[in-house]
Design a protein around this motif. Structure first.
Motif, PDB file in Angstrom:
ATOM      1  N   PRO A 295      98.025 -35.537  87.558  1.00  0.00           N
ATOM      2  CA  PRO A 295      98.633 -34.459  88.354  1.00  0.00           C
ATOM      3  C   PRO A 295      99.594 -33.587  87.542  1.00  0.00           C
ATOM      4  CG  PRO A 295      98.602 -36.499  89.602  1.00  0.00           C
ATOM      5  CD  PRO A 295      98.227 -36.858  88.205  1.00  0.00           C
ATOM      6  N   TYR A 296     100.426 -34.220  86.712  1.00  0.00           N
ATOM      7  CA  TYR A 296     101.366 -33.469  85.866  1.00  0.00           C
ATOM      8  C   TYR A 296     100.599 -32.584  84.893  1.00  0.00           C
ATOM      9  CZ  TYR A 296     105.030 -32.637  82.360  1.00  0.00           C
ATOM     10  OH  TYR A 296     105.915 -32.054  81.480  1.00  0.00           O
ATOM     11  N   ALA A 297      99.556 -33.148  84.279  1.00  0.00           N
ATOM     12  CA  ALA A 297      98.763 -32.391  83.316  1.00  0.00           C
ATOM     13  C   ALA A 297      98.091 -31.193  83.973  1.00  0.00           C
ATOM     14  CB  ALA A 297      97.719 -33.302  82.674  1.00  0.00           C
ATOM     15  N   ILE A 298      97.549 -31.385  85.167  1.00  0.00           N
ATOM     16  CA  ILE A 298      96.880 -30.289  85.876  1.00  0.00           C
ATOM     17  C   ILE A 298      97.878 -29.163  86.190  1.00  0.00           C
ATOM     18  CG2 ILE A 298      95.836 -29.670  88.091  1.00  0.00           C
ATOM     19  CD1 ILE A 298      94.275 -32.316  87.907  1.00  0.00           C
ATOM     20  N   ALA A 299      99.079 -29.528  86.588  1.00  0.00           N
ATOM     21  CA  ALA A 299     100.105 -28.515  86.846  1.00  0.00           C
ATOM     22  C   ALA A 299     100.411 -27.725  85.578  1.00  0.00           C
ATOM     23  CB  ALA A 299     101.370 -29.173  87.384  1.00  0.00           C
TER      24      ALA A 299
END
Length: 308
Positions: free
Chosen positions: A136-140
Motif C-alpha cells: 500500500p505504501y509503495a502504491i501511494a
C-alpha cells in the motif's frame, strides 16, 4: 536557486525534512517556509491549496509522509495508502494551481518490484509485483511519481521525483514497534548493553541485503538537483553499496560497544531479499554520497533520542 528564493519544506520536523532544512540553511538560503501539522494539515485539501496560493513558494520539497518499518506497513495498510495519497495529491495539485513551477517529490525504493534485477535501475518501475508487506505504501508513492510526471507532461511543470534508499540519521524514529531496521537495531543494541544482556534479537534470518544512506547525504542530493535545474525522469539516491542485515547488526554492535551475541528470530519476515539501487544516473549528474556507514551510524547514535 537564488539564496532569497522562497522555499517550502513539508515535513520539516521529520528526519528527511529537517535534513533538507539544515542543508538549505548551511547553503545560505534565507527564506525557508515551514509549517507544523497543527499549523497546516496536509490531509486538508482546502487548507493546503489556500496556503500555497497565499504563500506562493518558488520551490517545494515534499518530505511529508506517513512512514514506518515492515511491521507498521503491514499492520496499518489502509492508513499508509490513504494518508500518503492525500498528502501528495493535495500538495502536487495545489502547487500547480498556485503556479509553483519547481517541486521535488520524495519516493522510496520500495516502489520497485520485489524480485527485480540488482542493482535496481529507475526503468524497473512497474515491471513486476511489489513486496507484499509494504505494497500500500509503495502504491501511494508510485502514484505521487506519476502525478509529478503527468503535471510535467500536461502542464509543462518541472516536478521531479527522487528515490532514496533506506535512510537513517538525526531525528529518526526509534520506536521499536514502528521503526525501520537500522534505528530499531541501534536501540536494541543500546538497551541490551545497558541491561547487561548476553544477546540481542534481530528479526529474520540476517541474510537479506540492504543499502543505507545517511539522511544529510540525501538532503545534499535533493538540493543539488534543484540547484542544477534538473527536470528529467526519476532519480535513485543511494550509496551504490549494500550489506547483509547480519553485517549491519555487527557494525551497530561495534558502534554501541555491545560485546554480546546476535540471535536471529526466523519466525519474523525478512522482507525483500535485496534492495540495492543503481545510482549511475545521479553519478552522471555529478553527485555521490560521502558518509561511510559506520561513520553515519556513529553520528546517528550520538544524536539518538533514546540517549537524551
Amino acid at each position: 536557486m537564488k539564496l532569497d528564493a522562497k522555499i517550502f519544506v513539508t515535513g520539516h520536523r521529520g528526519m528527511v525534512g529537517s535534513a533538507i532544512v539544515r542543508r538549505l540553511q548551511s547553503g545560505g538560503y534565507t527564506n525557508i517556509v515551514t509549517r507544523t501539522h497543527a499549523e497546516l494539515d496536509l490531509l486538508d485539501q482546502r487548507a493546503t491549496h489556500e496556503f500555497l496560493r497565499t504563500e506562493q513558494p518558488e520551490y517545494l520539497f515534499i518530505a511529508a509522509a506517513k512512514v514506518g518499518g515492515i511491521q507498521a506497513n503491514n499492520l496499518y495498510r489502509a492508513d499508509f495508502l490513504y494518508r500518503n495519497l492525500l498528502i501528495e495529491a493535495n500538495l502536487i495539485h495545489g502547487a500547480h494551481l498556485a503556479g509553483v513551477q519547481r517541486l521535488l517529490f520524495l519516493g522510496s525504493s520500495c516502489i520497485y518490484p520485489r524480485d527485480c534485477p540488482q542493482p535496481i535501475k529507475e526503468e524497473y518501475l512497474l515491471t513486476g509485483p511489489l513486496e507484499a508487506t509494504n505494497e500500500p505504501y509503495a502504491i501511494a508513492k508510485i502514484a505521487g511519481i506519476k502525478m509529478a510526471e503527468s503535471y510535467n507532461r500536461q502542464y509543462g511543470r518541472q516536478y521531479i521525483s527522487v528515490m532514496p534508499t533506506n535512510l537513517y540519521g538525526p531525528n529518526d524514529n526509534y520506536d521499536l514497534a514502528n521503526s525501520h531496521v537500522l534505528p530499531a537495531l541501534l536501540r536494541k543494541a543500546h538497551e541490551a548493553k545497558a541491561r547487561g544482556d548476553a544477546a540481542y534479537v534481530v528479526w529474520g534470518s540476517g541474510a537479506p541485503r540492504r543499502e543505507f544512506l545517511y539522511v544529510d547525504d540525501l538532503a545534499d542530493a535533493c538540493v543539488y538537483l534543484m540547484e542544477l535545474g534538473y527536470e528529467g525522469p526519476l532519480v535513485n539516491i543511494g550509496t551504490g553499496q549494500d550489506v547483509t542485515i547480519r553485517e549491519l547488526a555487527e557494525t551497530i554492535m561495534n558502534v554501541v560497544g555491545f560485546d554480546g551475541r546476535i540471535v536471529f528470530d526466523s519466525s519474523k519476515p525478512d522482507g525483500t531479499p535485496r534492495k540495492l539501487l543503481d545510482v549511475s544516473r545521479l553519478a552522471g549528474l555529478g553527485w555521490r554520497a560521502r558518509t561511510a556507514l559506520q561513520d553515519g551510524i556513529r553520528a546517528a547514535y550520538d544524536s539518538a533520542s533514546f540517549r537524551i
